[in-house]
Design an enzyme around this catalytic site. Structure first.
Site, short mmCIF file in Angstrom:
data_model
loop_
_atom_site.label_atom_id
_atom_site.label_comp_id
_atom_site.label_asym_id
_atom_site.label_seq_id
_atom_site.Cartn_x
_atom_site.Cartn_y
_atom_site.Cartn_z
N HIS A 139 40.67 154.37 92.09
CA HIS A 139 40.18 153.45 93.13
C HIS A 139 40.58 154.00 94.50
O HIS A 139 41.63 153.65 95.04
CB HIS A 139 40.75 152.04 92.91
CG HIS A 139 40.14 151.01 93.83
ND1 HIS A 139 39.80 149.74 93.39
CD2 HIS A 139 39.83 151.04 95.15
CE1 HIS A 139 39.29 149.05 94.41
NE2 HIS A 139 39.32 149.82 95.49
N ASN A 149 36.08 157.07 102.82
CA ASN A 149 36.33 156.82 104.24
C ASN A 149 37.77 156.40 104.54
O ASN A 149 38.33 156.78 105.56
CB ASN A 149 35.40 155.71 104.75
CG ASN A 149 34.02 156.25 105.09
OD1 ASN A 149 33.77 157.43 104.91
ND2 ASN A 149 33.15 155.38 105.57
N THR A 167 32.12 156.07 97.51
CA THR A 167 31.50 156.12 98.82
C THR A 167 30.17 155.40 98.76
O THR A 167 29.68 155.05 97.68
CB THR A 167 31.32 157.58 99.30
OG1 THR A 167 30.91 157.56 100.67
CG2 THR A 167 30.29 158.33 98.47
N THR A 168 29.61 155.14 99.90
CA THR A 168 28.34 154.44 99.96
C THR A 168 27.26 155.41 100.44
O THR A 168 27.19 155.70 101.63
CB THR A 168 28.42 153.25 100.94
OG1 THR A 168 29.58 152.50 100.62
CG2 THR A 168 27.19 152.38 100.84
N PRO A 169 26.45 155.93 99.50
CA PRO A 169 25.40 156.84 99.94
C PRO A 169 24.39 156.06 100.79
O PRO A 169 24.02 154.95 100.45
CB PRO A 169 24.76 157.33 98.65
CG PRO A 169 25.56 156.76 97.53
CD PRO A 169 26.37 155.64 98.07
N GLU A 173 39.17 139.47 95.70
CA GLU A 173 39.79 139.88 96.97
C GLU A 173 40.01 138.67 97.87
O GLU A 173 40.82 138.72 98.79
CB GLU A 173 38.89 140.88 97.70
CG GLU A 173 38.93 142.27 97.13
CD GLU A 173 38.14 143.23 98.01
OE1 GLU A 173 38.77 144.02 98.71
OE2 GLU A 173 36.90 143.17 97.99
ZN ZN Z 1 38.75 149.07 97.38
#
Ligand code: ZN
Length: 285
Positions: free
Chosen positions: A13, A17, A97-99, A149
């Site tokens: 995890h 970034n 990551t977020t492509p 979260e």
């Molecule tokens: Zn996280």
């Protein structure tokens, strides 16, 4: 700490970034400042700081978002993040990551093993993402979810119903959720420093790691955002050892067990088992 660094470890995890080196961020931010894109004097002290407050953490994420928009910066950051994890004996890393353009499925040949649901947990509805997650699963991608979260009983319930391969955090769980989690045996990615910094748990002593560990629930220690939270995976093991009284043998077992929770294929898993077995011979346990 030295021993924790020498032990083979698995990171499951880590956000690309959030794992950026401070020195690199400083350099990229200064360059953007010179171009007049940002006011460098407003961010310099936050980058140079180690013990960042929650608002400073968000400020840093905003900055990172601005500096990671071009191909060469992202390539550089990715290379450095892999180097940093490797240098502390992380033998297997799943980086998130977020492509912005492609979809995960098109990039499987480049090492994409699964998808993660993350982002601002206070906005949006779980149901929006369910069809995409179901589709990903049908296509053979593994799924992990940021779960609990924030306090949102129904969402946690529905996420556990989906039976993801793993979940991250599990902070705002209620009694019913713990029962479901434990009976389903879904491995939990535990991010101690992150949870403390973001005030998701009040103190390290109150962290749910202790209860889950005692219950022998599948767990893996992770960094979440090693750059932003100024930590490393070795440091997370040290915190677990100091806070919950884990000895070397227990830390090693915790680390080794994570092989089984990776999204890797059997060939890679077998390789990792061998790495840990030879590690056990060389380390003082
Ligand atoms: Zn996280």
């Amino acid at each position: 700490m030295e021993w924790c660094e020498s032990m083979p470890k698995i990171e499951l995890h880590a956000h690309l970034n959030g794992s950026i080196r401070d020195s690199t961020l400083l350099e990229l931010a200064r360059a953007l400042g010179d171009k007049g894109v940002i006011d460098f004097s407003q961010v310099e002290h936050v980058i140079l700081k180690n013990d960042r407050s929650l608002s400073e953490v968000f400020k840093l994420f905003d900055l990172i978002h601005i500096v990671t928009t071009d191909h060469s910066s992202i390539t550089r950051i990715t290379k450095e993040v892999v180097e940093d994890f490797a240098s502390e004996n992380v033998v297997y890393l799943e980086l998130r990551t977020t492509p912005k353009v492609m979809l995960a499925l098109e990039m499987r040949q480049f090492g994409v093993v699964g998808i993660d649901l993350s982002g601002n947990p206070a906005v949006g509805d779980w149901i929006t993402y369910l069809p995409a997650l179901r589709f990903a699963r049908e296509q053979g991608l593994y799924v992990t979810l940021h779960c609990g979260e924030v306090s949102n009983s129904k969402e946690i319930h529905d996420m556990l119903d989906f039976l993801p391969q793993r979940i991250g955090h599990a902070c705002f769980f209620e009694e019913e959720h713990w029962k479901r989690l434990k009976s389903s045996n879904i491995p939990v990615e535990i991010c101690l420093t992150s949870n403390i910094r973001t005030l998701s748990v009040p103190t390290i002593d109150a962290h749910h790691f202790a209860d889950l560990y005692k219950a022998k629930h599948p767990l893996v220690l992770c960094t979440d955002d090693s750059g932003v939270f100024s930590t490393s995976l070795s440091n997370e093991y040290k915190i677990a050892a100091d806070s919950f009284g884990l000895g070397r043998k227990q830390m090693f077992e915790l680390s080794k067990n994570a092989v089984e929770f990776t999204f890797a294929d059997n060939v890679v898993k077998e390789d990792l088992r061998k790495t840990f077995n030879s590690g056990a011979e060389n380390l003082e346990l």
